[in-house]
Design an enzyme around this catalytic site. Structure first.
Site, PDB file in Angstrom:
ATOM      1  N   ARG A   1     -14.221  -4.367 -10.884  1.00  0.00           N
ATOM      2  CA  ARG A   1     -13.828  -3.641  -9.658  1.00  0.00           C
ATOM      3  C   ARG A   1     -12.325  -3.614  -9.425  1.00  0.00           C
ATOM      4  O   ARG A   1     -11.849  -2.950  -8.511  1.00  0.00           O
ATOM      5  CB  ARG A   1     -14.540  -4.233  -8.450  1.00  0.00           C
ATOM      6  CG  ARG A   1     -16.022  -3.985  -8.553  1.00  0.00           C
ATOM      7  CD  ARG A   1     -16.726  -4.024  -7.250  1.00  0.00           C
ATOM      8  NE  ARG A   1     -18.154  -3.857  -7.516  1.00  0.00           N
ATOM      9  CZ  ARG A   1     -19.080  -3.813  -6.600  1.00  0.00           C
ATOM     10  NH1 ARG A   1     -18.739  -3.935  -5.338  1.00  0.00           N
ATOM     11  NH2 ARG A   1     -20.337  -3.647  -6.912  1.00  0.00           N
TER      12      ARG A   1
ATOM     13  N   TYR B   1     -14.569  -2.292   2.722  1.00  0.00           N
ATOM     14  CA  TYR B   1     -14.969  -3.429   3.567  1.00  0.00           C
ATOM     15  C   TYR B   1     -13.879  -3.664   4.612  1.00  0.00           C
ATOM     16  O   TYR B   1     -12.687  -3.689   4.269  1.00  0.00           O
ATOM     17  CB  TYR B   1     -15.109  -4.707   2.738  1.00  0.00           C
ATOM     18  CG  TYR B   1     -16.059  -4.573   1.571  1.00  0.00           C
ATOM     19  CD1 TYR B   1     -17.412  -4.862   1.719  1.00  0.00           C
ATOM     20  CD2 TYR B   1     -15.604  -4.136   0.327  1.00  0.00           C
ATOM     21  CE1 TYR B   1     -18.290  -4.729   0.654  1.00  0.00           C
ATOM     22  CE2 TYR B   1     -16.475  -3.998  -0.747  1.00  0.00           C
ATOM     23  CZ  TYR B   1     -17.815  -4.295  -0.578  1.00  0.00           C
ATOM     24  OH  TYR B   1     -18.677  -4.157  -1.635  1.00  0.00           O
TER      25      TYR B   1
ATOM     26  N   GLN C   1     -18.628 -19.983  -3.029  1.00  0.00           N
ATOM     27  CA  GLN C   1     -18.884 -18.534  -3.105  1.00  0.00           C
ATOM     28  C   GLN C   1     -18.404 -17.926  -4.418  1.00  0.00           C
ATOM     29  O   GLN C   1     -19.122 -17.112  -5.007  1.00  0.00           O
ATOM     30  CB  GLN C   1     -18.285 -17.829  -1.886  1.00  0.00           C
ATOM     31  CG  GLN C   1     -19.071 -18.139  -0.613  1.00  0.00           C
ATOM     32  CD  GLN C   1     -18.916 -17.086   0.470  1.00  0.00           C
ATOM     33  OE1 GLN C   1     -18.182 -16.112   0.313  1.00  0.00           O
ATOM     34  NE2 GLN C   1     -19.593 -17.283   1.574  1.00  0.00           N
TER      35      GLN C   1
ATOM     36  N   ASN D   1     -10.317  -2.749   2.672  1.00  0.00           N
ATOM     37  CA  ASN D   1     -10.027  -2.756   1.239  1.00  0.00           C
ATOM     38  C   ASN D   1     -11.308  -2.487   0.456  1.00  0.00           C
ATOM     39  O   ASN D   1     -12.391  -2.441   1.030  1.00  0.00           O
ATOM     40  CB  ASN D   1      -9.471  -4.125   0.814  1.00  0.00           C
ATOM     41  CG  ASN D   1      -7.980  -4.264   1.105  1.00  0.00           C
ATOM     42  OD1 ASN D   1      -7.287  -3.279   1.362  1.00  0.00           O
ATOM     43  ND2 ASN D   1      -7.486  -5.483   1.063  1.00  0.00           N
TER      44      ASN D   1
ATOM     45  N   SER E   1     -12.401  -8.745 -12.053  1.00  0.00           N
ATOM     46  CA  SER E   1     -13.693  -8.197 -12.490  1.00  0.00           C
ATOM     47  C   SER E   1     -13.510  -6.689 -12.695  1.00  0.00           C
ATOM     48  O   SER E   1     -12.432  -6.137 -12.458  1.00  0.00           O
ATOM     49  CB  SER E   1     -14.760  -8.462 -11.430  1.00  0.00           C
ATOM     50  OG  SER E   1     -14.591  -7.551 -10.358  1.00  0.00           O
TER      51      SER E   1
ATOM     52  N   HIS F   1       0.829  -1.217   0.000  1.00  0.00           N
ATOM     53  CA  HIS F   1       0.000   0.000   0.000  1.00  0.00           C
ATOM     54  C   HIS F   1       0.862   1.266   0.000  1.00  0.00           C
ATOM     55  O   HIS F   1       0.539   2.248   0.676  1.00  0.00           O
ATOM     56  CB  HIS F   1      -0.932   0.032   1.216  1.00  0.00           C
ATOM     57  CG  HIS F   1      -1.946  -1.061   1.243  1.00  0.00           C
ATOM     58  ND1 HIS F   1      -3.250  -0.902   0.863  1.00  0.00           N
ATOM     59  CD2 HIS F   1      -1.838  -2.363   1.609  1.00  0.00           C
ATOM     60  CE1 HIS F   1      -3.914  -2.038   1.006  1.00  0.00           C
ATOM     61  NE2 HIS F   1      -3.069  -2.950   1.446  1.00  0.00           N
TER      62      HIS F   1
END
Ligand code: HEM
Length: 512
Positions: free
Chosen positions: A209, A221, A447, A153, A207, A80
């Site tokens: 995102r 989140y 999932q 994140n 994806s 980060h």
């Protein structure tokens, strides 16, 4: 750059307010000083013996300048490293005191100052903002009970679920130690395919995102499972979600690649300019709650951060609003030096046995001691409203608690244990055999299957597949095979379409 050029540039970039330009309009200018405050007679010439003579050792002005310059950089964050920060407030909009006694949530309408840092994960400080990656979304709450850091994140899950894997997982996102090239597709797909618990988050990263169009247009989140304790000592597990009121906006891979060259600071600039022009971004904070009884019966591990808690079973409960309305005055002082620590929890908020969270509880404070020094919580941006303790001294001490005793117990009215905090400390019944159990193989595909089959629309599935192909085509065919096998466990059609997109010559061996 000539002053007028800088001014034009500043106007174009909407940075016209730069205070250091004020001197240009005839206001009296202050004298330059050394770092110890002494006025400098001549800034731009060193002290020499004659015109061509050597520089004197007694030129402390020069030595101060050069020595400070060579120490301008501190170690960048090991992950980060590139980020943008802003300040604002959190406002409670809904009552959740039945779940937590944390004072930050004590009444509707209550406002708490916050600092937020958005970040890229994998690249270094100078990395382009529009590279495919997870984005960090860390929030520091300056509460009356001290600092609470919620270090999240923009994706709800994580690739691995035991912190023992974190350093090597990060290595696959970083540069190849021999070639210094990143991404190294073999390293990436090798690890990902060997650890199938990463499949869920890998699908999310590939994806739409995976490349947000702005930090304002992404959700956040907390990812890991935390716990709440209410004023009666009742304990429940929780997850945090902060959903963007600006909506979601992402970039296509092609557009992101173009911007990466044209404007590497794309996300940083967007956030700065939005706040500067009073378009204050906001997010609504929600929690999911799971009682210990529900956790004991839940069909999947509630402490496994590679999975979400299904919303149908654990609905989002509204809590409040995060608003960002102030840019930092100094990037270095307030963004580079901000330190978020997952272990900074306040009474009413507790950790859970989530293995990743447990590793994180150690690692952030440790990295701050290395990156910022032992007194990092005394830096203004990290400092709580009050500190009463018996710690003293250490490098770069700023606050010394003068006149207070530095030992405990004492007879001189030094600070004492906090009864409320003690009442809110849960008594946890913990038992079991200490052992090392690899938890990587616990239903890693249900999932991701839900995500692929039920959440993503056909056009989103198509782009996901294209994006995976664009990375996987560069990996060795044995590794491709293994990755395809994992994708086939998510959905046969997903794996088949990825395989069909891999160029001739890199066709894998397995038959799907
Ligand atoms: C930053 C470790 C997992 C979100 C960092 C830093 C370290 C670290 C050492 C640099 C901090 C600094 O220098 O200030 C770890 C470890 C993990 C882990 C050991 C797992 C065991 C995660 C997860 C998330 C996350 C699951 C998401 C919920 C972040 C964010 C930052 C960060 C947002 C940047 C904070 C900032 O803006 O300063 N992490 N991390 N990390 N991590 Fe993690």
């Amino acid at each position: 750059v000539a002053a007028w050029q800088f001014r034009v540039f500043a106007r174009l970039k909407n940075w016209d307010h730069q205070p250091r330009l004020q001197g240009l309009w005839g206001k009296p200018r202050e004298s330059i000083t050394t770092s110890w405050g002494v006025p400098i007679p001549e800034k731009d010439a060193s002290l020499t013996v004659g015109y061509h003579g050597q520089v004197l050792f007694q030129d402390w002005v020069l030595i101060d300048e050069l020595a400070h310059f060579s120490r301008e950089r501190i170690p960048e964050r090991v992950v980060h490293a590139k980020g943008a920060g802003a300040f604002g407030y959190f406002e409670v909009t809904h009552d959740i005191t039945q779940y937590t006694a944390a004072r930050v949530f004590s009444e509707i309408g209550k406002k708490t100052p916050i600092a937020v840092r958005f970040s890229q994960v994998a690249g270094e400080m100078g990395y382009s903002d529009t590279v495919r990656d997870v984005r960090g979304f860390a929030v520091k709450f300056y509460t009356e009970d001290g600092i609470w850091d919620l270090v999240g994140n923009n994706l709800p899950t994580f690739f691995i679920k035991d912190s023992a894997l974190f350093p090597t997982f990060i290595h696959i996102l970083k540069r190849n130690p021999k070639t210094h090239i990143r991404p190294d597709y073999d390293m990436f797909w090798d690890f990902i395919s060997l650890r199938p618990e990463s499949t869920h988050t890998t699908l999310m990263m590939f994806s739409d995102r995976g490349i947000p169009d702005s930090y304002r247009h992404m959700h956040g989140y907390g990812v890991n499972t935390f716990a709440f304790v209410n004023s009666h000592g009742k304990f429940s597990y929780c997850k945090f979600h902060y959903l963007s009121n600006q909506g979601i906006a992402n970039l296509s891979s092609e557009e992101a690649q173009r911007i990466a060259g044209a404007d590497p600071e794309y996300l940083l600039r967007d956030l700065y300019n939005a706040i500067e022009t009073s378009e204050y971004p906001s997010w609504n904070l929600y929690v999911q709650i799971m009682t210990p009884e529900q956790a004991a019966k839940n069909p999947y591990d509630p402490f496994d951060d590679s999975k979400v808690w299904l919303h149908a079973d654990f609905p989002l409960i509204p809590v409040g609003r995060l608003v960002l309305n102030k840019n930092p005055k100094s990037y270095f002082a307030e963004v580079e030096q901000i330190g978020f620590d997952v272990a900074h929890l306040i009474p009413g908020i507790e950790p859970s046995p989530d293995r990743m969270l447990q590793g994180r509880l150690f690692n952030y404070g440790d990295t701050h001691r290395y990156r910022l020094g032992i007194n990092n919580t005394q830096l203004p941006v990290n400092s709580p409203f009050r500190v009463n303790n018996y710690q003293r001294d250490g490098r770069s001490t700023i606050q010394s608690q003068p006149g207070a005793p530095n030992y405990h117990p004492n007879s001189f009215k030094g600070p004492e244990n906090d009864r409320r905090a003690r009442a809110l400390t849960p008594v946890l019944p913990i038992q079991g055999d200490a052992q090392r159990i690899d938890n990587g193989n616990e239903d890693n595909f249900s999932q991701p299957r839900l995500l692929y089959q039920n959440v993503l629309k056909p056009d989103e599935q198509g782009r996901l597949i294209e994006n995976i192909i664009s990375w996987l085509k560069n990996a060795n065919s044995v590794i491709q095979d293994r990755a395809l096998l994992n994708f086939s466990k998510v959905d046969e059609d997903l794996a088949r379409r990825i395989r069909q997109g891999l160029p001739l010559g890199s066709q894998p061996h397995i038959d799907l």
